[in-house]
Design an enzyme around this catalytic site. Structure first.
Site, PDB file in Angstrom:
ATOM      1  N   ASN A   7       0.872  -1.175   0.000  1.00  0.00           N
ATOM      2  CA  ASN A   7       0.000   0.000   0.000  1.00  0.00           C
ATOM      3  C   ASN A   7       0.913   1.230   0.000  1.00  0.00           C
ATOM      4  O   ASN A   7       1.377   1.670   1.047  1.00  0.00           O
ATOM      5  CB  ASN A   7      -0.878  -0.058   1.255  1.00  0.00           C
ATOM      6  CG  ASN A   7      -1.810   1.135   1.372  1.00  0.00           C
ATOM      7  OD1 ASN A   7      -1.786   2.039   0.519  1.00  0.00           O
ATOM      8  ND2 ASN A   7      -2.619   1.147   2.414  1.00  0.00           N
ATOM      9  N   ARG A  92      -2.544  -1.952  -3.456  1.00  0.00           N
ATOM     10  CA  ARG A  92      -3.712  -1.117  -3.249  1.00  0.00           C
ATOM     11  C   ARG A  92      -3.524   0.102  -4.147  1.00  0.00           C
ATOM     12  O   ARG A  92      -2.541   0.831  -4.006  1.00  0.00           O
ATOM     13  CB  ARG A  92      -3.771  -0.673  -1.792  1.00  0.00           C
ATOM     14  CG  ARG A  92      -4.934   0.244  -1.541  1.00  0.00           C
ATOM     15  CD  ARG A  92      -4.936   0.753  -0.129  1.00  0.00           C
ATOM     16  NE  ARG A  92      -6.171   1.466   0.117  1.00  0.00           N
ATOM     17  CZ  ARG A  92      -6.555   1.860   1.310  1.00  0.00           C
ATOM     18  NH1 ARG A  92      -5.809   1.614   2.362  1.00  0.00           N
ATOM     19  NH2 ARG A  92      -7.689   2.506   1.458  1.00  0.00           N
ATOM     20  N   HIS A 181     -12.510   3.591  -0.235  1.00  0.00           N
ATOM     21  CA  HIS A 181     -12.682   2.529   0.779  1.00  0.00           C
ATOM     22  C   HIS A 181     -13.499   1.362   0.233  1.00  0.00           C
ATOM     23  O   HIS A 181     -14.093   0.598   0.997  1.00  0.00           O
ATOM     24  CB  HIS A 181     -13.443   3.037   2.031  1.00  0.00           C
ATOM     25  CG  HIS A 181     -12.676   3.980   2.901  1.00  0.00           C
ATOM     26  ND1 HIS A 181     -13.306   5.021   3.553  1.00  0.00           N
ATOM     27  CD2 HIS A 181     -11.384   4.032   3.241  1.00  0.00           C
ATOM     28  CE1 HIS A 181     -12.411   5.686   4.260  1.00  0.00           C
ATOM     29  NE2 HIS A 181     -11.229   5.098   4.090  1.00  0.00           N
ATOM     30  N   GLY A 211     -12.737   5.530  10.326  1.00  0.00           N
ATOM     31  CA  GLY A 211     -11.339   5.493  10.754  1.00  0.00           C
ATOM     32  C   GLY A 211     -10.786   6.903  10.653  1.00  0.00           C
ATOM     33  O   GLY A 211     -11.543   7.874  10.756  1.00  0.00           O
ATOM     34  N   ASN A 212      -9.489   7.041  10.430  1.00  0.00           N
ATOM     35  CA  ASN A 212      -8.952   8.395  10.207  1.00  0.00           C
ATOM     36  C   ASN A 212      -9.657   9.032   9.019  1.00  0.00           C
ATOM     37  O   ASN A 212     -10.024  10.192   9.041  1.00  0.00           O
ATOM     38  CB  ASN A 212      -7.451   8.334   9.952  1.00  0.00           C
ATOM     39  CG  ASN A 212      -6.696   8.133  11.238  1.00  0.00           C
ATOM     40  OD1 ASN A 212      -7.036   8.746  12.258  1.00  0.00           O
ATOM     41  ND2 ASN A 212      -5.699   7.270  11.220  1.00  0.00           N
ATOM     42  N   ARG A 242     -10.057  15.895   7.751  1.00  0.00           N
ATOM     43  CA  ARG A 242     -10.752  16.372   6.546  1.00  0.00           C
ATOM     44  C   ARG A 242     -12.113  16.949   6.933  1.00  0.00           C
ATOM     45  O   ARG A 242     -12.779  16.430   7.838  1.00  0.00           O
ATOM     46  CB  ARG A 242     -10.967  15.224   5.554  1.00  0.00           C
ATOM     47  CG  ARG A 242      -9.682  14.639   5.012  1.00  0.00           C
ATOM     48  CD  ARG A 242     -10.025  13.622   3.925  1.00  0.00           C
ATOM     49  NE  ARG A 242      -8.861  12.879   3.514  1.00  0.00           N
ATOM     50  CZ  ARG A 242      -8.792  11.550   3.486  1.00  0.00           C
ATOM     51  NH1 ARG A 242      -9.831  10.813   3.840  1.00  0.00           N
ATOM     52  NH2 ARG A 242      -7.693  10.955   3.079  1.00  0.00           N
ATOM     53  N   ASP A 284      -7.408  12.206  16.710  1.00  0.00           N
ATOM     54  CA  ASP A 284      -7.473  10.815  17.148  1.00  0.00           C
ATOM     55  C   ASP A 284      -8.603  10.634  18.169  1.00  0.00           C
ATOM     56  O   ASP A 284      -8.671  11.363  19.157  1.00  0.00           O
ATOM     57  CB  ASP A 284      -6.124  10.429  17.769  1.00  0.00           C
ATOM     58  CG  ASP A 284      -6.087   8.968  18.142  1.00  0.00           C
ATOM     59  OD1 ASP A 284      -5.443   8.191  17.419  1.00  0.00           O
ATOM     60  OD2 ASP A 284      -6.713   8.602  19.175  1.00  0.00           O
ATOM     61  N   PHE A 285      -9.459   9.644  17.938  1.00  0.00           N
ATOM     62  CA  PHE A 285     -10.648   9.511  18.783  1.00  0.00           C
ATOM     63  C   PHE A 285     -10.329   9.095  20.221  1.00  0.00           C
ATOM     64  O   PHE A 285     -11.055   9.455  21.132  1.00  0.00           O
ATOM     65  CB  PHE A 285     -11.653   8.542  18.136  1.00  0.00           C
ATOM     66  CG  PHE A 285     -12.563   9.277  17.190  1.00  0.00           C
ATOM     67  CD1 PHE A 285     -12.048   9.942  16.086  1.00  0.00           C
ATOM     68  CD2 PHE A 285     -13.928   9.353  17.424  1.00  0.00           C
ATOM     69  CE1 PHE A 285     -12.859  10.648  15.228  1.00  0.00           C
ATOM     70  CE2 PHE A 285     -14.761  10.058  16.570  1.00  0.00           C
ATOM     71  CZ  PHE A 285     -14.233  10.704  15.474  1.00  0.00           C
ATOM     72  N   GLY A 332     -11.263   1.630  12.565  1.00  0.00           N
ATOM     73  CA  GLY A 332     -10.751   1.785  13.935  1.00  0.00           C
ATOM     74  C   GLY A 332     -11.790   2.316  14.907  1.00  0.00           C
ATOM     75  O   GLY A 332     -11.894   1.850  16.052  1.00  0.00           O
ATOM     76  N   GLY A 334     -15.307   2.519  14.255  1.00  0.00           N
ATOM     77  CA  GLY A 334     -16.506   1.678  14.222  1.00  0.00           C
ATOM     78  C   GLY A 334     -16.324   0.370  14.986  1.00  0.00           C
ATOM     79  O   GLY A 334     -17.262  -0.149  15.590  1.00  0.00           O
ATOM     80  N   GLU A 335     -15.106  -0.149  14.984  1.00  0.00           N
ATOM     81  CA  GLU A 335     -14.857  -1.427  15.646  1.00  0.00           C
ATOM     82  C   GLU A 335     -14.645  -1.279  17.154  1.00  0.00           C
ATOM     83  O   GLU A 335     -14.838  -2.220  17.902  1.00  0.00           O
ATOM     84  CB  GLU A 335     -13.611  -2.101  15.035  1.00  0.00           C
ATOM     85  CG  GLU A 335     -13.838  -2.577  13.610  1.00  0.00           C
ATOM     86  CD  GLU A 335     -12.548  -2.952  12.904  1.00  0.00           C
ATOM     87  OE1 GLU A 335     -11.581  -3.383  13.573  1.00  0.00           O
ATOM     88  OE2 GLU A 335     -12.493  -2.801  11.665  1.00  0.00           O
ATOM     89  N   GLU A 386      -8.428  -4.818   4.848  1.00  0.00           N
ATOM     90  CA  GLU A 386      -8.240  -4.472   3.437  1.00  0.00           C
ATOM     91  C   GLU A 386      -7.102  -5.266   2.802  1.00  0.00           C
ATOM     92  O   GLU A 386      -7.171  -5.643   1.633  1.00  0.00           O
ATOM     93  CB  GLU A 386      -8.034  -2.961   3.300  1.00  0.00           C
ATOM     94  CG  GLU A 386      -9.323  -2.209   3.631  1.00  0.00           C
ATOM     95  CD  GLU A 386      -9.160  -0.727   3.826  1.00  0.00           C
ATOM     96  OE1 GLU A 386      -9.389   0.010   2.868  1.00  0.00           O
ATOM     97  OE2 GLU A 386      -8.795  -0.297   4.945  1.00  0.00           O
TER      98      GLU A 386
END
Ligand code: ADP
Length: 401
Positions: A7, A92, A181, A211-212, A242, A284-285, A332, A334-335, A386
């Site tokens: 990637n 990717r 995605h 995720g990010n 973003r 970062d969450f 990241g 959602g999980e 992925e």
């Protein structure tokens, strides 16, 4: 069959070597970071052996890939005895434009088309091409495949991908919604249906990759029919850095007031906005929750904006799909982030969602239904992978050859 997944980003290369069988195994993974900067670094994590990290000047992608290949066959921390044990390489690739609606083996014609798409993804496609060219040079006999971030969304109907601008800009400059995605949206939708014993062709699914970078997709009968990212990945949800959906007029206004160049405006919407911009502290969450814990109100506002965005898109896509059987949360956030999951799925009773808030709190990083058993609409967390999709597609293409 050993498949190397690459990637290549604008300044980094992530890789995984996977041994593909009925139960694929991760043989090694790692990352080359900050390519071209004096602080560039390389981390190699061989499965079952010690991790290796080094700060070493990596001037370009070619040097980076050679470093990875050397690490894979290194006497001490290597995982294979020779490069001949790499059977195929899967890349990717960020943008396949309208050329590619599925993954493909790479030949000169394919490479030419990926090159043509560089205009649409000027930071990413050239890096992907460097990766492909380097492998062709070093491992000329090894087949390579391209797996595109955009291809799954090529099934969008025209009404979902045409923007409200003069049509010539679609015809002449290819400006339209592409979406990204794709590998993740497709993978989690298929995996969830497998787990639930459902036939994906009969189901309406909304997948939330958080995720990010974050995006949501509406999937009808296994096909993507709408998605929140657009011509570029900056559209849709508010993300780490973003801005997501933004009135184009607001950007013009700010650009004029701040005298921003096109490059500066690009940085503004891609790197300085989103959760980082609203909170003023982090993208970062985990750090966001920590700041909220210390009473930071703007951090709380950023989180509220994010969850409200997710919920709004779920509602929009339920309308696009005329109902929804399954909502999937992945990536990241959602999980792992039960608060985001709960807030994003609260107040969706009108859609038939009966969320299991207690169970949800205990769930992290697993595939699990988090709606109540009598919920008309099922809600699930599904872990994405992925790299595995890229390796699987690559293997199938090579075996079909
Ligand atoms: P990328 O888009 O770079 O692949 P990821 O899917 O890895 O991103 O997601 C990164 C995000 O997930 C970060 O905001 C991170 O804080 C968040 N995240 C990871 N683990 C947790 C956790 N346990 N709780 C909350 N957020 C988490």
């Amino acid at each position: 069959m050993n498949i190397l997944v690459l990637n290549c980003g604008s300044s980094s290369i992530k890789y995984q070597l996977l041994e593909m069988s009925t139960d694929p195994k991760l043989v090694a993974k790692g990352i080359v970071e900050k390519i071209g900067l004096p602080t560039s670094a390389f981390t190699h994590v061989p499965t079952g052996k010690d991790k290796v990290s080094m700060e070493i000047y990596i001037p370009n992608h070619t040097v980076g890939i050679n470093l990875i290949l050397k690490a894979l066959i290194n006497q001490e921390h290597g995982v294979i005895s020779s490069l001949e044990e790499i059977n195929a390489v899967g890349h990717r690739v960020a943008h396949g434009g309208e050329f590619f609606s599925e993954s493909t083996l790479i030949n000169s014609e394919v490479l030419k088309k990926i090159r043509l798409c560089s205009e649409l993804a000027p930071l990413h496609n050239p890096a992907n091409i460097k990766g492909i060219e380097t492998i062709a040079e070093v491992l000329p006999k090894v087949p390579q495949a391209a797996v595109f971030d955009t291809s799954f969304h090529q099934s969008l109907p025209e009404k979902a991908y045409i923007y409200g601008i003069p049509y010539e800009y679609y015809e002449n400059l290819s400006v339209r919604r592409y979406g990204f995605h794709g590998t993740s949206h497709k993978y989690v939708a298929e995996k969830a249906c497998k787990i639930l014993g459902w036939n994906i062709n009969e189901k309406k699914i909304i997948t939330c990759h958080l995720g990010n970078g974050s995006s949501i997709a509406a999937i009808d009968g296994g096909k993507s029919v709408d998605t929140s990212m657009g011509f570029t990945p900056v559209a849709g949800l508010v993300m780490g850095t973003r801005c997501g959906d933004l009135d184009a007029g607001a950007l013009l206004y700010i650009s004029e007031k701040e005298n921003l160049s096109v490059q500066q405006a690009n940085d503004f919407i891609n790197k300085k906005s989103g959760i980082a911009g609203i909170s003023g502290v982090t993208s970062d969450f985990r750090e966001l929750h920590a700041a909220i814990g210390k009473g930071n109100e703007r951090a709380k506002l950023a989180l509220d904006v994010f969850c409200y965005n997710v919920k709004k898109y779920i509602g929009a896509y339920a309308a696009a799909l005329n109902g929804v059987d399954l909502i999937i949360l992945t990536g990241g956030i959602g999980e792992n982030d039960f608060y985001v999951r709960e807030q994003s799925c609260s107040g969706l009773e009108y859609l038939g969602v009966k969320f299991d808030a207690e169970l949800n709190k205990t769930i992290r990083g697993v595939d699990r239904v988090i709606s109540q058993t009598d919920s008309k609409t099922t809600v699930m967390t599904v872990t994405t992978n992925e790299e595995l999709v890229i390796a699987t597609d690559t293997m199938q293409l090579v075996l079909k050859k």
